[in-house]
Design a protein around this motif. Structure first.
Motif, mmCIF file in Angstrom:
data_model
loop_
_atom_site.group_PDB
_atom_site.id
_atom_site.type_symbol
_atom_site.label_atom_id
_atom_site.label_comp_id
_atom_site.label_asym_id
_atom_site.label_seq_id
_atom_site.Cartn_x
_atom_site.Cartn_y
_atom_site.Cartn_z
ATOM 1 N N THR A 260 -8.284 28.193 14.057
ATOM 2 C CA THR A 260 -9.485 28.326 14.866
ATOM 3 C C THR A 260 -9.895 26.929 15.315
ATOM 4 O O THR A 260 -9.225 25.943 14.982
ATOM 5 C CB THR A 260 -10.616 29.035 14.091
ATOM 6 N N THR A 261 -10.968 26.835 16.047
ATOM 7 C CA THR A 261 -11.438 25.552 16.547
ATOM 8 C C THR A 261 -12.870 25.311 16.083
ATOM 9 O O THR A 261 -13.587 26.251 15.745
ATOM 10 C CB THR A 261 -11.422 25.514 18.090
ATOM 11 N N THR B 80 -15.897 23.666 17.961
ATOM 12 C CA THR B 80 -16.250 23.173 19.286
ATOM 13 C C THR B 80 -17.645 22.563 19.294
ATOM 14 O O THR B 80 -18.436 22.764 18.363
ATOM 15 C CB THR B 80 -16.214 24.318 20.314
ATOM 16 N N HIS C 162 -15.356 30.301 18.187
ATOM 17 C CA HIS C 162 -15.197 30.909 19.508
ATOM 18 C C HIS C 162 -13.756 31.117 19.945
ATOM 19 O O HIS C 162 -13.515 31.704 20.993
ATOM 20 C CB HIS C 162 -15.914 30.063 20.564
ATOM 21 N N GLU C 163 -12.798 30.635 19.189
ATOM 22 C CA GLU C 163 -11.387 30.790 19.568
ATOM 23 C C GLU C 163 -10.563 30.962 18.304
ATOM 24 O O GLU C 163 -10.943 30.468 17.249
ATOM 25 C CB GLU C 163 -10.898 29.558 20.322
ATOM 26 N N LEU C 164 -9.435 31.656 18.456
ATOM 27 C CA LEU C 164 -8.564 31.827 17.295
ATOM 28 C C LEU C 164 -7.149 32.144 17.730
ATOM 29 O O LEU C 164 -6.899 32.590 18.845
ATOM 30 C CB LEU C 164 -9.083 32.954 16.390
ATOM 31 N N SER C 165 -6.237 31.888 16.810
ATOM 32 C CA SER C 165 -4.878 32.399 16.941
ATOM 33 C C SER C 165 -4.544 33.044 15.610
ATOM 34 O O SER C 165 -5.055 32.640 14.559
ATOM 35 C CB SER C 165 -3.880 31.286 17.274
ATOM 36 N N ILE D 38 -3.686 35.198 20.610
ATOM 37 C CA ILE D 38 -4.794 34.262 20.746
ATOM 38 C C ILE D 38 -5.958 35.085 21.275
ATOM 39 O O ILE D 38 -5.763 36.053 22.018
ATOM 40 C CB ILE D 38 -4.463 33.070 21.674
ATOM 41 N N THR E 42 -10.652 35.396 21.663
ATOM 42 C CA THR E 42 -11.999 34.881 21.500
ATOM 43 C C THR E 42 -12.886 36.004 20.975
ATOM 44 O O THR E 42 -12.821 37.130 21.479
ATOM 45 C CB THR E 42 -12.572 34.322 22.817
ATOM 46 N N THR F 88 -16.043 35.926 21.311
ATOM 47 C CA THR F 88 -17.280 35.858 22.077
ATOM 48 C C THR F 88 -17.756 37.266 22.411
ATOM 49 O O THR F 88 -16.977 38.113 22.816
ATOM 50 C CB THR F 88 -17.067 35.039 23.364
ATOM 51 N N SER G 276 -14.958 33.312 14.373
ATOM 52 C CA SER G 276 -13.597 33.136 13.859
ATOM 53 C C SER G 276 -13.494 32.209 12.646
ATOM 54 O O SER G 276 -12.398 31.868 12.229
ATOM 55 C CB SER G 276 -12.690 32.626 14.978
#
Length: 125
Positions: A37-38, A40, A75-78, A98, A100, A102, A108
């Protein structure tokens, strides 16, 4: 399963690692084991409630006036599909994805997440 949550706004120390129940996919959802994940600037702003004064009240009304409405950021994932609902046709167990979260009820910063097979497009205006 493990998740990082926040139940109040503030510095990084408001983030807590907790155990929560592993989600189960509904008929139209896939269960994804999150591999990455990120973090941000948006996550940081939401956590700290660091918004320009002109937008502060509007943002807090949207995301939680006194405490966060959504306790899990991200907000993002793989990840890898671990299970699919009965109506899912576009994905199978083992698929790499991949995504989101949102507009979903969770973020995530967790080990697993359920995501609908089809995401309705959101339009403003």
């Amino acid at each position: 399963m493990k998740a990082v949550i926040y139940t109040k706004y503030g510095p990084p120390s408001v983030l807590k690692l907790v155990d929560i129940e592993k989600p189960q996919p509904k008929n139209n959802e896939i269960l994804v084991k999150i591999c990455a994940t990120t973090v941000t600037s948006g996550d940081t702003r939401l956590r700290s409630s660091n918004f320009p004064p002109v937008a502060w009240l509007l943002v807090r009304l949207m995301f939680g006036l006194f405490k966060p409405k959504k306790e899990i950021l991200g907000h993002e994932l793989s990840g890898i599909v671990e299970a699919v609902g009965k109506e899912v046709t576009k994905y199978k167990v083992g698929d790499e994805v991949i995504a989101t979260p949102t507009m979903l009820s969770t973020g995530s910063y967790t080990e697993y997440i359920c995501i609908p097979q089809e995401r309705k497009k959101e339009y403003w205006g």
